[in-house]
Design a protein around this motif. Sequence first.
Motif, PDB file in Angstrom:
ATOM      1  N   LEU A   1      -2.112  37.234  22.516  1.00  0.00           N
ATOM      2  CA  LEU A   1      -2.068  36.108  21.605  1.00  0.00           C
ATOM      3  C   LEU A   1      -2.249  37.047  20.234  1.00  0.00           C
ATOM      4  O   LEU A   1      -1.627  36.825  19.367  1.00  0.00           O
ATOM      5  CB  LEU A   1      -3.001  35.033  21.612  1.00  0.00           C
ATOM      6  CG  LEU A   1      -3.036  33.933  20.548  1.00  0.00           C
ATOM      7  CD1 LEU A   1      -1.736  33.338  20.551  1.00  0.00           C
ATOM      8  CD2 LEU A   1      -4.007  33.146  20.809  1.00  0.00           C
ATOM      9  N   LEU A   2      -3.227  37.770  20.136  1.00  0.00           N
ATOM     10  CA  LEU A   2      -3.649  38.572  18.721  1.00  0.00           C
ATOM     11  C   LEU A   2      -2.505  39.583  18.524  1.00  0.00           C
ATOM     12  O   LEU A   2      -1.989  39.554  17.178  1.00  0.00           O
ATOM     13  CB  LEU A   2      -4.950  39.222  19.150  1.00  0.00           C
ATOM     14  CG  LEU A   2      -6.156  38.301  18.976  1.00  0.00           C
ATOM     15  CD1 LEU A   2      -7.304  39.217  19.298  1.00  0.00           C
ATOM     16  CD2 LEU A   2      -6.371  37.645  17.628  1.00  0.00           C
ATOM     17  N   THR A   3      -1.990  40.194  19.494  1.00  0.00           N
ATOM     18  CA  THR A   3      -0.770  40.916  19.210  1.00  0.00           C
ATOM     19  C   THR A   3       0.387  40.239  18.793  1.00  0.00           C
ATOM     20  O   THR A   3       1.176  40.789  17.871  1.00  0.00           O
ATOM     21  CB  THR A   3      -0.325  41.589  20.632  1.00  0.00           C
ATOM     22  OG1 THR A   3      -1.457  42.365  21.111  1.00  0.00           O
ATOM     23  CG2 THR A   3       0.933  42.696  20.271  1.00  0.00           C
ATOM     24  N   LEU A   4       0.419  39.213  19.419  1.00  0.00           N
ATOM     25  CA  LEU A   4       1.802  38.136  18.873  1.00  0.00           C
ATOM     26  C   LEU A   4       1.708  37.662  17.602  1.00  0.00           C
ATOM     27  O   LEU A   4       2.442  37.682  16.634  1.00  0.00           O
ATOM     28  CB  LEU A   4       2.018  36.948  19.701  1.00  0.00           C
ATOM     29  CG  LEU A   4       3.241  35.990  19.717  1.00  0.00           C
ATOM     30  CD1 LEU A   4       4.523  36.678  19.696  1.00  0.00           C
ATOM     31  CD2 LEU A   4       3.160  34.911  20.450  1.00  0.00           C
ATOM     32  N   ILE A   5       0.455  37.369  17.115  1.00  0.00           N
ATOM     33  CA  ILE A   5       0.288  36.748  15.665  1.00  0.00           C
ATOM     34  C   ILE A   5       0.201  38.064  14.674  1.00  0.00           C
ATOM     35  O   ILE A   5       0.794  37.859  13.608  1.00  0.00           O
ATOM     36  CB  ILE A   5      -1.354  36.526  15.912  1.00  0.00           C
ATOM     37  CG1 ILE A   5      -1.319  35.095  16.475  1.00  0.00           C
ATOM     38  CG2 ILE A   5      -1.841  36.403  14.261  1.00  0.00           C
ATOM     39  CD1 ILE A   5      -2.736  34.534  16.663  1.00  0.00           C
ATOM     40  N   LEU A   6       0.010  39.300  15.068  1.00  0.00           N
ATOM     41  CA  LEU A   6       0.215  40.471  14.205  1.00  0.00           C
ATOM     42  C   LEU A   6       1.672  40.575  14.149  1.00  0.00           C
ATOM     43  O   LEU A   6       2.014  41.077  12.980  1.00  0.00           O
ATOM     44  CB  LEU A   6      -0.630  41.779  14.880  1.00  0.00           C
ATOM     45  CG  LEU A   6      -0.544  42.888  14.020  1.00  0.00           C
ATOM     46  CD1 LEU A   6      -1.367  42.763  12.724  1.00  0.00           C
ATOM     47  CD2 LEU A   6      -1.094  44.355  15.003  1.00  0.00           C
ATOM     48  N   VAL A   7       2.352  40.728  14.996  1.00  0.00           N
ATOM     49  CA  VAL A   7       3.952  40.943  14.871  1.00  0.00           C
ATOM     50  C   VAL A   7       4.410  39.845  14.179  1.00  0.00           C
ATOM     51  O   VAL A   7       5.256  40.333  13.042  1.00  0.00           O
ATOM     52  CB  VAL A   7       4.576  40.932  16.327  1.00  0.00           C
ATOM     53  CG1 VAL A   7       5.874  40.897  16.198  1.00  0.00           C
ATOM     54  CG2 VAL A   7       4.046  42.484  17.373  1.00  0.00           C
ATOM     55  N   VAL A   8       4.252  38.585  14.162  1.00  0.00           N
ATOM     56  CA  VAL A   8       4.739  37.785  13.424  1.00  0.00           C
ATOM     57  C   VAL A   8       4.179  37.725  12.010  1.00  0.00           C
ATOM     58  O   VAL A   8       5.136  37.688  11.064  1.00  0.00           O
ATOM     59  CB  VAL A   8       4.311  36.211  13.951  1.00  0.00           C
ATOM     60  CG1 VAL A   8       4.689  35.180  12.763  1.00  0.00           C
ATOM     61  CG2 VAL A   8       5.041  36.162  15.173  1.00  0.00           C
ATOM     62  N   PHE A   9       2.900  38.296  11.664  1.00  0.00           N
ATOM     63  CA  PHE A   9       2.400  38.326  10.214  1.00  0.00           C
ATOM     64  C   PHE A   9       3.241  39.574   9.683  1.00  0.00           C
ATOM     65  O   PHE A   9       3.653  39.383   8.526  1.00  0.00           O
ATOM     66  CB  PHE A   9       0.977  38.825  10.288  1.00  0.00           C
ATOM     67  CG  PHE A   9       0.630  39.036   8.916  1.00  0.00           C
ATOM     68  CD1 PHE A   9       0.198  37.893   8.326  1.00  0.00           C
ATOM     69  CD2 PHE A   9       0.140  40.294   8.691  1.00  0.00           C
ATOM     70  CE1 PHE A   9      -0.320  38.356   6.710  1.00  0.00           C
ATOM     71  CE2 PHE A   9      -0.371  40.771   7.370  1.00  0.00           C
ATOM     72  CZ  PHE A   9      -0.664  39.739   6.436  1.00  0.00           C
ATOM     73  N   ILE A  10       3.472  40.492  10.374  1.00  0.00           N
ATOM     74  CA  ILE A  10       4.213  41.821   9.670  1.00  0.00           C
ATOM     75  C   ILE A  10       5.648  41.429   9.549  1.00  0.00           C
ATOM     76  O   ILE A  10       6.256  41.749   8.541  1.00  0.00           O
ATOM     77  CB  ILE A  10       4.058  43.218  10.741  1.00  0.00           C
ATOM     78  CG1 ILE A  10       2.715  43.568  10.922  1.00  0.00           C
ATOM     79  CG2 ILE A  10       5.055  44.108  10.282  1.00  0.00           C
ATOM     80  CD1 ILE A  10       2.265  44.646  11.798  1.00  0.00           C
ATOM     81  N   ALA A  11       6.275  40.664  10.433  1.00  0.00           N
ATOM     82  CA  ALA A  11       7.572  40.475  10.424  1.00  0.00           C
ATOM     83  C   ALA A  11       7.802  39.285   9.127  1.00  0.00           C
ATOM     84  O   ALA A  11       8.851  39.538   8.508  1.00  0.00           O
ATOM     85  CB  ALA A  11       8.388  39.584  11.432  1.00  0.00           C
ATOM     86  N   LEU A  12       6.851  38.405   8.804  1.00  0.00           N
ATOM     87  CA  LEU A  12       7.028  37.659   7.769  1.00  0.00           C
ATOM     88  C   LEU A  12       6.688  38.125   6.464  1.00  0.00           C
ATOM     89  O   LEU A  12       7.098  37.794   5.400  1.00  0.00           O
ATOM     90  CB  LEU A  12       6.203  36.289   7.960  1.00  0.00           C
ATOM     91  CG  LEU A  12       6.580  35.377   9.114  1.00  0.00           C
ATOM     92  CD1 LEU A  12       5.575  34.200   9.285  1.00  0.00           C
ATOM     93  CD2 LEU A  12       7.842  34.732   8.843  1.00  0.00           C
TER      94      LEU A  12
END
Length: 127
Positions: free
Chosen positions: A7-18
């Motif tokens: 979940l933390l990895t997914l949140i980090l990937v979404v943050f970087i993409a946005l």
Amino acid sequence: MKKLLLLLTLILVVFIALNRQRIYLRDPLATVYRNDVKQEGAWVFINYSNDVLVQSGDITAVKQYLVQGWNSTPGTPTELKCLLAVACLAQEDHAPMISLSGATKAVMTNRQVSFTDAGTAVRITLR
């Protein structure tokens, strides 16, 4: 524990993409030249659009300047948060900055940025 890490990895990937326009990552292979003299201790950061942020100097007197592709006028960023010479985060996609007095418009390619700052030729080579 694995679910939390995922979940933390997914949140980090979404943050970087946005925020890919706002995140500046350090380019360890980039070099900065002033009047064709290599500047030691200068750190170069680039973002997704190849906007260039340069930090030079020591901890007590850090000089920063930013060249963004949409503007091509070098300036000093007004609000920027940096994490120990690894990454910097701007407040907006087009980071607010104060234009350098006496600086000319920058010539930008995907490998080099060059401009003059008060009579001093500045050249930044990337990667």
